[in-house]
Write an enzyme that holds these catalytic residues in place. Structure first.
Site, PDB file in Angstrom:
ATOM      1  N   GLY A  80       0.832  -1.210   0.000  1.00 46.60           N
ATOM      2  CA  GLY A  80       0.000   0.000   0.000  1.00 46.60           C
ATOM      3  C   GLY A  80       0.858   1.247   0.000  1.00 46.60           C
ATOM      4  O   GLY A  80       2.052   1.187  -0.314  1.00 46.60           O
ATOM      5  N   ASN A  81       0.260   2.367   0.304  1.00 44.77           N
ATOM      6  CA  ASN A  81       1.028   3.617   0.401  1.00 44.77           C
ATOM      7  C   ASN A  81       0.416   4.496   1.483  1.00 44.77           C
ATOM      8  O   ASN A  81      -0.583   4.142   2.089  1.00 44.77           O
ATOM      9  CB  ASN A  81       1.065   4.318  -0.962  1.00 44.77           C
ATOM     10  N   TYR A  82       1.027   5.669   1.709  1.00 50.13           N
ATOM     11  CA  TYR A  82       0.636   6.500   2.850  1.00 50.13           C
ATOM     12  C   TYR A  82      -0.550   7.437   2.576  1.00 50.13           C
ATOM     13  O   TYR A  82      -0.856   8.281   3.394  1.00 50.13           O
ATOM     14  CB  TYR A  82       1.831   7.359   3.289  1.00 50.13           C
TER      15      TYR A  82
END
Ligand code: CTP
Length: 398
Positions: free
Chosen positions: A209-211
């Site tokens: 995923g990412n932030y």
């Protein structure tokens, strides 16, 4: 009135107690409410009641004596979508008429960038006095909307005109102000917005995923809702919540799921805003059981995810398509290439090089490039303000 920012000024008259009901109505409708009291009004309604109902600190003085912090009238002016003063006493009315500025509420009135709506309240003779009529006329000429006082029994025991309009009436006038400001080219239109990250499963308990927090996409959704549009918000995993009668919030996890929802809704859409930070790759194989650790290295083979925005741009019929780009180098030329490749109308570009911009922050600094070779750069702003800029740009574009 989801997300609408109502600044409520309360001055010192008996009718101040009714403002508690007005705050309840505004909050129930989804508005954000902040209140400023004149020092005299706290004799009529407790700041604790106002603060509890509005769920915000109350401004009374320029300086909070307890901690020395400054109640910035300019910031109030920038924050508010509308300024409502209820009740408005003869005293504050007269000061507004001459531009006097001896308390926080009056300084805020002078700093206001948007509409001020007032509901006067006073005894019948005061209301009928030529000075009052003159002052009302003056503030009307200055652009203030005045909700006339009503007739009935007054606090003095006398009967006549001077009662503050009922909270329901004031609420309706505030609501009408927002509806009036809606752009007919957006009101009733269907907007699809993607927001947040995607999570690409590795096994039942892990993902890539990412932030991304989703803040930008949700803020854009709020702006369109305020314009009276119907919004389908396709959100990757995000802690954010948004409730509105014109909102369909569809939560998805992966890019593939996001694409399927977009494909289902696209034909019916008038605008598409693709603010999601979609993972470009996903694991080629998703393990059915949790992957156990072993002594050596673990390699996960990734395959390309579908590009949701590319699909929407390529399958554009009537839709205006807005993409996002997060660039770290050759900002403008990269963004321009994306406009062409993905068949966009315009692209909102942000860069992680700007302090306070991007993932997780409440602020963002953007430039907008369009397919007509226009570029506009904006200052660092809150994501709500940025969303406002994007919608304002769209209004100019269409
Ligand atoms: N986007 C998408 N689906 C993807 C990847 C991106 O819908 N699989 C959308 C994003 O929501 C955003 C835009 O495409 O609106 C970003 O474009 P992209 O080409 O992915 O650029 P970046 O991610 O910014 O960077 P890169 O240049 O590395 O691709």
């Amino acid at each position: 009135m989801q997300g609408m920012r109502v600044l409520l000024g309360i001055t010192g008259g008996i009718a101040a107690y009714k403002v508690a009901f007005l705050i309840r109505l505004l909050k129930k409708s989804g508005a954000d409410v902040k209140c400023i009291l004149t020092p005299a009004s706290s004799d009529f309604i407790s700041p604790i009641v106002v603060s509890t109902l509005s769920e915000n600190p109350v401004g009374i003085e320029f300086w909070n004596k307890s901690d020395g912090t400054w109640n910035n009238h300019v910031e109030y002016g920038l924050w508010a979508d509308v300024f409502v003063i209820a009740p408005l006493t003869a005293n504050t009315l007269s000061k507004m008429a001459i531009g006097s500025c001896d308390n926080l509420l009056l300084a805020t009135y002078l700093s206001m960038k948007t509409k001020t709506i007032v509901a006067p309240a006073m005894d019948l003779d005061m209301y009928a006095h030529p000075t009052t009529s003159r002052n009302i006329k003056q503030i009307e000429q200055d652009g203030v909307e005045v909700i006339p006082a009503e007739s009935g029994e007054l606090a003095s025991g006398l009967d006549g005109t001077g009662r503050m309009a009922e909270p329901e009436t004031i609420f309706e006038r505030v609501q009408a102000f927002f509806t009036k400001n809606q752009d007919p080219r957006l009101a009733g239109k269907h907007v699809l917005i993607t927001a947040g990250p995607t999570h690409e499963a590795i096994d039942p308990v892990r993902f890539i995923g990412n932030y991304s927090s989703g803040k930008m996409g949700y803020a854009i959704a709020e702006q369109f809702l305020a314009e009276g549009a119907r919004v389908t918000l396709v959100s990757g995993p995000s802690k954010l919540q948004l409730v509105h009668p014109n909102l369909t919030l569809i939560r998805i996890k992966s890019a593939q799921e996001m694409l399927e929802v977009v494909q289902k809704n696209w034909n019916d859409c008038d605008f598409g805003v693709f603010a999601a930070a979609v993972a470009d790759y996903r694991p080629a194989d998703v393990a059915e059981q949790k992957i156990k650790k072993s002594s050596g290295e673990l390699t996960i083979r990734l395959i390309k995810n579908p590009d949701v925005l590319l699909w929407a741009g390529t399958n554009k019929t009537k839709q205006i398509v807005i993409g996002f780009a997060l660039e770290t180098n050759d900002l403008e030329s990269n963004a321009q290439k994306k406009i062409t490749k993905k068949n966009l109308n315009f692209i909102v570009m942000n860069t992680l090089q700007d302090e306070g911009a991007g993932f997780g922050y409440d602020t963002n600094k953007i430039s907008i490039l369009d397919d007509r070779n226009n570029t506009v750069s904006f200052e660092l702003k809150t994501k709500t303000e940025v969303a406002n800029d994007i919608v304002a740009y769209l209004k100019k574009y269409i």
